[in-house]
Write a protein that holds these residues in place. Structure first.
Motif, PDB file in Angstrom:
ATOM      1  N   ARG A  73       0.824  -1.211   0.000  1.00 40.10           N
ATOM      2  CA  ARG A  73       0.000   0.000   0.000  1.00 40.10           C
ATOM      3  C   ARG A  73       0.859   1.262   0.000  1.00 40.10           C
ATOM      4  O   ARG A  73       0.516   2.259  -0.641  1.00 40.10           O
ATOM      5  N   TYR A  76       2.703   1.687  -3.540  1.00 45.58           N
ATOM      6  CA  TYR A  76       1.846   2.068  -4.660  1.00 45.58           C
ATOM      7  C   TYR A  76       0.673   2.930  -4.183  1.00 45.58           C
ATOM      8  O   TYR A  76      -0.435   2.797  -4.686  1.00 45.58           O
ATOM      9  N   LYS A  77       0.930   3.804  -3.240  1.00 44.38           N
ATOM     10  CA  LYS A  77      -0.147   4.613  -2.688  1.00 44.38           C
ATOM     11  C   LYS A  77      -0.715   5.595  -3.707  1.00 44.38           C
ATOM     12  O   LYS A  77      -1.855   6.049  -3.575  1.00 44.38           O
ATOM     13  N   GLN A  83      -1.751  -1.071  -7.033  1.00 46.89           N
ATOM     14  CA  GLN A  83      -1.831  -1.538  -5.650  1.00 46.89           C
ATOM     15  C   GLN A  83      -2.736  -2.751  -5.537  1.00 46.89           C
ATOM     16  O   GLN A  83      -2.390  -3.752  -4.886  1.00 46.89           O
TER      17      GLN A  83
END
Length: 313
Positions: A73, A76-77, A83
């Motif tokens: 998370r 790849y926020k 994500q």
């Protein structure tokens, strides 16, 4: 649409009632009908024991995966699609299906609504779902702790009195049953959350939502005011069964770190590592760098480079 399920639940309830009366219980008494509902609940829960074990292992895997899920998370926020792809890969590699975490509850709800519909039809005097007119009359007059089997808190005093029940006493019994239902629902959820609390991340949204649901559980008792007391018996019996089942299985399959030892995530040979292996996340796609073009100076005539006119020979 679900009449076929209502017919099955009604038929099973009638067969259990017949078996109990064959053992000497009064067929029109509250013990025969009340124990029929308790037995029906136990049968349903016995069938679902394998699913509960599967649910328990799924929840444990989900907790062990929390550190890796948090890394995904965070990494790849800013890319929600990527994500989700990485989280799905994580689930596939661990053999975890998040749906299994709530499957037993989803399968119990149809039985719950089926029993509610059967008892509501009994309260309305309708001979359906396998009930004959005699069985409907027998179930309507069965008193459980001075409250009719199909009685609700909203039932009128006249309806309660026609079955020989004291309206005030019957409603007190229903309120007590609702309180017990809300309390046992709270305790079952607390038992489950407490088991894995030491593995949870403080800001885990899943943990926060579970706690909110746990503290809202006593409010479920308010919904019981609109349910027949027979349904409340089913719910309370199911909750008590769940608490006993969880206590037995949780002791048989303890969570790493729950007994004071180091949790799996803090030891070199972690169970999460053993579960997922050495997982390598997909490397981010390389970003194409712009090409730098170097402009060469144009070749000038010799006269211009020397700074003067060429001499004539």
């Amino acid at each position: 649409m679900l009449d076929w399920l209502y017919n099955i639940v009604g038929w099973v309830l009638i067969q259990i009632h017949s078996g109990l009366t064959a053992l000497g219980l009064d067929p029109d008494g509250g013990w025969a009908w009340g124990l029929s509902i308790v037995t029906l609940t136990v049968v349903v829960r016995l069938i679902m024991v394998p699913l509960f074990v599967k649910q328990m292992h799924t929840q444990r895997k989900m907790q062990e995966m929390q550190p890796q899920m948090a890394k995904v998370r965070e990494r790849y926020k800013n890319d929600k699609q990527r994500q989700q792809q990485e989280l799905m890969k994580l689930y596939q590699e661990s053999g975890t299906n998040p749906v299994m975490g709530c499957l037993p509850l989803l399968l119990q709800m149809p039985v719950f609504f089926a029993l509610f519909s059967v008892l509501r039809s009994v309260a309305q005097g309708q001979a359906q779902y396998g009930f004959t007119a005699d069985l409907v009359h027998s179930a309507q007059g069965a008193l459980i702790l001075h409250a009719p089997l199909a009685a609700q808190f909203t039932s009128s005093a006249a309806d309660l009195e026609q079955y020989g029940a004291n309206p005030v006493t019957a409603k007190i019994v229903i309120v007590i049953a609702c309180v017990i239902m809300g309390l046992t629902t709270f305790l079952t959820m607390r038992q489950s959350i407490k088991r894995t609390a030491h593995l949870q991340v403080a800001d885990n949204p899943m943990m926060q939502s579970q706690k909110i649901m746990m503290y809202m559980a006593p409010a479920f008792g308010l919904f019981g005011l609109g349910m027949p007391i027979g349904v409340l018996i089913y719910w309370v019996t199911s909750n008590v069964w769940t608490m006993g089942q969880q206590h037995f299985l949780y002791r048989k399959h303890p969570v790493p770190g729950a007994d004071g030892t180091a949790p799996a995530s803090s030891t070199p040979n972690t169970s999460a590592k053993g579960l997922l292996g050495k997982r390598k996340e997909s490397a981010p796609e390389p970003v194409e760098q712009p090409k730098i073009e170097r402009k060469q100076p144009k070749k000038q005539p010799r006269a211009k480079r020397s700074g003067g006119n060429p001499q004539k020979k």
